[in-house]
Design an enzyme around this catalytic site. Structure first.
Site, PDB file in Angstrom:
ATOM      1  N   SER A 143       6.232 -12.372  -5.001  1.00  0.00           N
ATOM      2  CA  SER A 143       5.212 -11.631  -5.909  1.00  0.00           C
ATOM      3  C   SER A 143       5.324 -12.264  -7.029  1.00  0.00           C
ATOM      4  CB  SER A 143       5.518 -10.393  -5.937  1.00  0.00           C
ATOM      5  OG  SER A 143       5.093  -9.628  -7.176  1.00  0.00           O
ATOM      6  N   LEU A 188       0.809  -1.284  -0.001  1.00  0.00           N
ATOM      7  CA  LEU A 188      -0.060   0.011  -0.152  1.00  0.00           C
ATOM      8  C   LEU A 188       0.878   1.229   0.188  1.00  0.00           C
ATOM      9  CD1 LEU A 188      -3.184   0.179   0.189  1.00  0.00           C
ATOM     10  CD2 LEU A 188      -2.934   1.349   2.378  1.00  0.00           C
ATOM     11  N   ASN A 194       4.741 -10.964 -10.074  1.00  0.00           N
ATOM     12  CA  ASN A 194       4.878  -9.807 -10.935  1.00  0.00           C
ATOM     13  C   ASN A 194       6.535  -9.348 -11.217  1.00  0.00           C
ATOM     14  OD1 ASN A 194       2.195  -9.387 -11.146  1.00  0.00           O
ATOM     15  ND2 ASN A 194       2.141  -8.247  -9.096  1.00  0.00           N
ATOM     16  N   THR A 195       7.223  -9.986 -10.606  1.00  0.00           N
ATOM     17  CA  THR A 195       8.635 -10.111 -11.009  1.00  0.00           C
ATOM     18  C   THR A 195       8.976 -11.312 -11.635  1.00  0.00           C
ATOM     19  OG1 THR A 195       9.253  -8.259  -9.446  1.00  0.00           O
ATOM     20  CG2 THR A 195      10.913  -9.546 -10.223  1.00  0.00           C
ATOM     21  N   ASN A 213      -3.349  -6.738  -9.370  1.00  0.00           N
ATOM     22  CA  ASN A 213      -2.303  -6.101  -9.502  1.00  0.00           C
ATOM     23  C   ASN A 213      -1.185  -6.668 -10.159  1.00  0.00           C
ATOM     24  OD1 ASN A 213       0.439  -5.735  -7.995  1.00  0.00           O
ATOM     25  ND2 ASN A 213      -0.835  -6.715  -6.624  1.00  0.00           N
ATOM     26  N   ASN A 255       1.022 -14.012   0.111  1.00  0.00           N
ATOM     27  CA  ASN A 255       1.087 -13.094  -1.050  1.00  0.00           C
ATOM     28  C   ASN A 255      -0.239 -13.156  -1.987  1.00  0.00           C
ATOM     29  OD1 ASN A 255       1.855 -10.973  -2.701  1.00  0.00           O
ATOM     30  ND2 ASN A 255       3.953 -11.514  -2.103  1.00  0.00           N
ATOM     31  N   PHE A 283       6.695  -4.182  -8.445  1.00  0.00           N
ATOM     32  CA  PHE A 283       7.700  -3.438  -7.496  1.00  0.00           C
ATOM     33  C   PHE A 283       8.145  -1.788  -8.045  1.00  0.00           C
ATOM     34  CE2 PHE A 283       9.819  -7.729  -5.830  1.00  0.00           C
ATOM     35  CZ  PHE A 283       8.641  -7.968  -5.324  1.00  0.00           C
ATOM     36  N   LYS A 298       8.227 -14.038   3.090  1.00  0.00           N
ATOM     37  CA  LYS A 298       6.679 -13.860   2.565  1.00  0.00           C
ATOM     38  C   LYS A 298       6.562 -14.888   1.491  1.00  0.00           C
ATOM     39  CE  LYS A 298       3.130 -10.610   1.540  1.00  0.00           C
ATOM     40  NZ  LYS A 298       2.613  -9.496   1.454  1.00  0.00           N
TER      41      LYS A 298
END
Length: 337
Positions: free
Chosen positions: A175, A64, A177-178, A111, A246, A115, A217
């Site tokens: 994540s 956030l 997204n990487t 999303n 996550n 990062f 995480k």
């Protein structure tokens, strides 16, 4: 009545990322004007986890406030702890916009931010400026252009830089997204990474005269065998906590909704059961060797209580805040008291 319900239609009329930035700006402004003192706070409910005393067990999840630009404004919402980041050693823009999508029918968010952040040095300047005295977690990632085989170098740079400014440090290896990041959850990769991080943590503790706990995480998309292996490695390397979980790559239940098939990580209500199942299995495997911080799909007080009953010591909110606002913090704190 929840005052957030008055503002939500206006926020939801904006592009999600614009609304996100506007909300952080508003919280900072409210704090500067002293208005945040008017926000009702949860009753104190101290819990000691990782050797840290948390004023209450309900925290803000990473993502956030990636740059730590709104620490005081967010703390005023009544959280027992704030986790900022994910931050990388060097600034990076993240993925192209649009990269954030609401799925209101499912109380969910997708999303693929990637990062996006101003880099670890900018985050540290923001932390210093905030002069925040509460519990602050700093969540670390690797830069997108760092080869996966050199990922440990990025985490070590981050750890050295944030160590003196954090109450605890979270290592984000989950994540979606990487590119290739989740490979670090594999047995051999995780064993090597945790070994290097633990050695660096011990060195920094000696140099700085204080011990800053390390949390890892993990993803909700792990099978039973992977969870078992991760639990064994976390225990073996004496990691201080595990954050579960996550966002998910699954689209179960949202595939037919508008934006339901956008790429990225899905969070909010659809990930709740998956996340709780991981917590439950982790708790069985860990047998109290280290605490679990439960996050994923908490939209009401009962969801927070479910995470605690599954084996979590603390919980964190993210998507639920987007749908429920500050009232959710107090509701969850009351539910787990």
């Amino acid at each position: 009545m929840n005052p957030y319900n008055l503002f939500r239609p206006a926020l939801f009329a904006l592009d999600p990322e614009t609304a996100h930035d506007a909300t952080l700006t508003s919280l900072n402004t409210a704090h500067c004007l002293g208005l945040s003192r008017l926000i009702p706070q949860p009753a104190p409910d101290p819990r000691t986890v990782m050797g840290i005393t948390f004023p209450n067990p309900v925290g803000l999840a990473a993502g956030l406030d990636k740059n730590g630009a709104c620490i005081n404004g967010l703390a005023a919402l009544g959280f027992g702890f704030i986790e900022i980041g994910t931050v990388t050693p060097r600034p990076q823009p993240g993925n192209p916009r649009p990269r954030l999508f609401r799925l209101p029918q499912a109380q969910a968010i997708i999303n693929r931010m990637g990062f996006n952040n101003g880099g670890v040095d900018a985050l540290i300047e923001n932390v210093k400026r905030a002069k925040f005295t509460g519990v602050l977690g700093i969540n670390l990632g690797k830069n997108a252009d760092t080869p996966i085989e050199n990922a440990a170098d990025d985490y070590l740079i981050g750890l050295r830089k944030v160590y003196e400014h954090a109450s605890y440090v979270a290592i984000n290896i989950s994540s979606p997204n990487t590119r290739n990041l989740r490979q670090l959850q594999g047995s051999d990769e995780l064993d090597a990474l945790l070994g290097q991080l633990k050695a660096e943590q011990e060195k920094l503790a000696q140099q700085q005269g204080k011990y800053v706990p390390l949390a890892v995480k993990i993803a909700p998309d792990l099978d039973a065998e992977q969870i078992k292996q991760i639990a064994a490695l976390l225990t073996q390397h004496r990691i201080d906590a595990v954050i579960a979980t996550n966002t998910t790559l699954s689209r179960d239940g949202v595939e037919n909704l508008p934006h339901g098939n956008e790429s990225g990580g899905l969070s909010g209500a659809p990930v709740r059961e998956k996340s709780t199942a991981v917590i439950r299995q982790l708790a069985a495997e860990l047998q109290g060797a280290l605490p679990i911080i439960g996050v994923g799909g908490i939209l009401k007080g009962a969801d927070a209580r479910e995470k605690i009953e599954a084996g979590a010591s603390l919980v964190q909110l993210y998507s639920g805040l987007i749908y429920r606002g500050q009232a959710l913090v107090r509701e969850c704190a009351a539910a787990v008291r």
